[in-house]
Design an enzyme around this catalytic site. Structure first.
Site, PDB file in Angstrom:
ATOM      1  N   ALA A 119     -24.440 -13.112  26.581  1.00 18.80           N
ATOM      2  CA  ALA A 119     -23.064 -13.746  26.789  1.00 18.80           C
ATOM      3  C   ALA A 119     -22.951 -14.560  28.061  1.00 18.80           C
ATOM      4  O   ALA A 119     -22.433 -15.529  28.015  1.00 18.80           O
ATOM      5  CB  ALA A 119     -22.152 -12.778  26.308  1.00 18.80           C
ATOM      6  N   HIS A 172     -17.014 -18.242  23.925  1.00 19.71           N
ATOM      7  CA  HIS A 172     -15.768 -17.781  24.458  1.00 19.71           C
ATOM      8  C   HIS A 172     -15.379 -18.849  25.669  1.00 19.71           C
ATOM      9  O   HIS A 172     -16.191 -19.181  26.460  1.00 19.71           O
ATOM     10  CB  HIS A 172     -15.584 -16.472  24.911  1.00 19.71           C
ATOM     11  CG  HIS A 172     -14.083 -16.035  25.375  1.00 19.71           C
ATOM     12  ND1 HIS A 172     -13.645 -16.447  26.844  1.00 19.71           N
ATOM     13  CD2 HIS A 172     -13.154 -15.591  24.779  1.00 19.71           C
ATOM     14  CE1 HIS A 172     -12.546 -15.908  26.915  1.00 19.71           C
ATOM     15  NE2 HIS A 172     -11.980 -15.300  25.795  1.00 19.71           N
ATOM     16  N   VAL A 184     -14.565 -18.965  28.667  1.00 22.49           N
ATOM     17  CA  VAL A 184     -15.088 -18.545  30.110  1.00 22.49           C
ATOM     18  C   VAL A 184     -16.574 -18.482  30.206  1.00 22.49           C
ATOM     19  O   VAL A 184     -17.090 -18.720  31.377  1.00 22.49           O
ATOM     20  CB  VAL A 184     -14.688 -17.169  30.580  1.00 22.49           C
ATOM     21  CG1 VAL A 184     -13.092 -17.233  30.575  1.00 22.49           C
ATOM     22  CG2 VAL A 184     -15.177 -16.177  29.960  1.00 22.49           C
ATOM     23  N   LYS A 185     -17.102 -18.634  29.101  1.00 18.34           N
ATOM     24  CA  LYS A 185     -18.794 -18.591  29.125  1.00 18.34           C
ATOM     25  C   LYS A 185     -19.219 -20.121  29.451  1.00 18.34           C
ATOM     26  O   LYS A 185     -18.628 -20.886  29.792  1.00 18.34           O
ATOM     27  CB  LYS A 185     -19.363 -18.128  27.914  1.00 18.34           C
ATOM     28  CG  LYS A 185     -18.562 -16.876  27.201  1.00 18.34           C
ATOM     29  CD  LYS A 185     -18.904 -15.467  28.371  1.00 18.34           C
ATOM     30  CE  LYS A 185     -18.271 -14.504  28.181  1.00 18.34           C
ATOM     31  NZ  LYS A 185     -18.222 -13.706  26.938  1.00 18.34           N
ATOM     32  N   HIS A 186     -20.539 -20.228  29.465  1.00 18.91           N
ATOM     33  CA  HIS A 186     -21.114 -21.673  29.930  1.00 18.91           C
ATOM     34  C   HIS A 186     -20.731 -22.698  29.111  1.00 18.91           C
ATOM     35  O   HIS A 186     -20.279 -23.706  29.667  1.00 18.91           O
ATOM     36  CB  HIS A 186     -22.616 -21.475  29.809  1.00 18.91           C
ATOM     37  CG  HIS A 186     -23.179 -20.596  31.046  1.00 18.91           C
ATOM     38  ND1 HIS A 186     -23.389 -19.012  30.767  1.00 18.91           N
ATOM     39  CD2 HIS A 186     -23.456 -20.932  32.221  1.00 18.91           C
ATOM     40  CE1 HIS A 186     -23.839 -18.809  31.845  1.00 18.91           C
ATOM     41  NE2 HIS A 186     -23.972 -19.554  32.840  1.00 18.91           N
TER      42      HIS A 186
END
Ligand SMILES: *Cc1c(COP(=O)(O)O)cnc(C)c1O
Length: 405
Positions: free
Chosen positions: A172, A196, A198-200
């Site tokens: 993740a 999500h 906030v991920k890359h």
């Protein structure tokens, strides 16, 4: 700097930033918006061509043979545990230094998470401690590539090979990371990515499993959609062209075309997103290096982190304040600090299952000392310098050394 000039915002001073800087956030541009609009005007909102496109793109990016998109990273982990054959009483070794979903997916399948402590330098699952936790019931290992720095996969895969275990990587944090020159997503039996915000890269909610194994691939597809198959080669019966069979208890874990069209558009920018994160992390390392009260993230030589999180560890013996005081003071300076993670087994639900404090002392002490600083591709070096200024201001206030900046 005189003490009055650097009065902490929490004590009524002027905050370092006028506006709050979040710890993580998506970057959406016009191309992303157009990509989603095109799907909204098309025939398919879900189960259409955009899903297969995103899967093909992510498989190509990671170098995996197959990719199966899910409605979330958590659903993807559940699918991977199903495909790995985890069932009642099976033990799965994992790290406590992670989001609860990494261990919850084992519980969904009736399995038992076995928490193994982390390496105090990388904060990743310590491969040297895995073998002693293996029993007759152990079926799999779920390492997390914490903050984006790959775990010691060669050692973990060797242990898995010796004991006939399946390795499901929780990546993740690690889209775009490499381990000894190989892309994360192409190495273990199955690898999970999360999209999500906030991920890359983001799809709103969303996740993916990559694998090179055609059997896992088939199982993941079926599990994702109620356990249903239309594949003629696999049907027990066949009443006609409408016919399908529900052969196992699957879920509706499908992602939509609306989401995956965003994913495809986001993935085109992954190179620049990671480059930006690396630059910002480098600036943090350079600017915070001299701050004696902090331990900065240690990077192994043979891996390339994709820098999902930048975590500093407070040396509490050098501070008069607690982690909570430093955290609250930084929030008041308008710096969106966070803490990753509360060790998974300390959550009340895990306690109700019999897990107790003390299982992984290194993870527990790291948790007491961690603060996550803001890091995302939409930040610039001025934002980093604001965070650095706030960290120096707060740390120097709470430092118990006579040396003041
Ligand atoms: C984000 C995350 C997940 C879960 O992903 P979702 O897409 O939010 O369900 C699992 N493990 C880790 C380490 C994560 O950071």
């Amino acid at each position: 700097m005189s003490k009055s000039k650097s009065k902490l915002a929490i004590h009524g001073g002027k905050p370092v930033r006028a506006h709050y800087l979040p710890y993580g956030k998506q970057v959406i541009d016009e191309e992303d918006i157009q990509s989603v609009l095109k799907v909204l005007q098309s025939d398919f909102l879900t189960s259409g061509p955009a899903i297969e496109q995103f899967e093909a793109d992510l498989a190509a990016f990671t170098g995996a043979k197959y990719a199966v998109a899910f409605s979330s990273g958590t659903a993807a982990l559940h699918g991977a545990c199903y495909a790995a054959g985890i069932s009642d009483g099976d033990e799965v070794i994992t790290t406590p230094m992670t989001f609860a979903a990494t261990a919850n997916c084992v519980l969904y399948q009736g399995g038992v998470p076995v928490f193994v402590d982390i390496d105090p330098l990388t904060y990743n699952l310590d491969p040297g401690r895995i073998r002693e936790s293996i029993t007759d019931r152990t079926k799999a290992i779920i390492p997390v590539h914490f903050t984006g720095q790959p775990a010691e996969l060669d050692e973990i895969l060797q242990i898995a090979y010796d004991h006939n275990l399946i390795v499901i990587e929780d990546a993740a944090h690690a889209l775009g990371a490499t381990y000894k020159g190989r892309s994360i997503g192409s190495i273990g039996d199955m690898t999970m990515f999360s999209f999500h915000p906030v991920k890359h890269i983001t799809t709103g909610e969303g996740g993916m499993i990559t694998t090179n194994n055609p059997l896992f691939y088939e199982k993941l597809l079926q599990f994702r959609t109620h356990g249903i198959t239309r594949d003629e080669r696999r049907l027990r019966d066949n009443h006609g062209p409408w016919y399908y069979e529900m052969q196992l208890l699957g879920y509706n874990y499908r992602i939509t075309d609306i989401q995956t069209s965003l994913g495809t558009s986001q993935l085109r920018k992954i190179g620049s997103f990671i480059e930006k994160r690396k630059q910002l992390a480098k600036l943090y390392l350079q600017e915070l290096g001299p701050v004696q009260e902090l331990i900065l993230p240690h990077q192994l030589a043979n891996v390339e982190s994709s820098w999902h999180l930048f975590i500093v560890r407070l040396q509490l013996s050098k501070l008069t304040g607690t982690r909570k005081m430093v955290f609250q003071a930084l929030q008041k300076e308008n710096i969106g600090v966070n803490v990753h993670y509360i060790p998974a087994y300390l959550h009340p639900y895990y306690e109700s299952l019999g897990f107790r404090k003390g299982i992984c002392p290194i993870a527990e002490s790291c948790y007491e000392e961690f603060i996550t600083l803001p890091l995302y591709a939409g930040m610039d070096s001025e934002d980093v310098m604001d965070v650095v200024a706030a960290v120096k201001k707060v740390i120097s206030h709470y430092s118990n050394s006579s040396r003041r900046e």
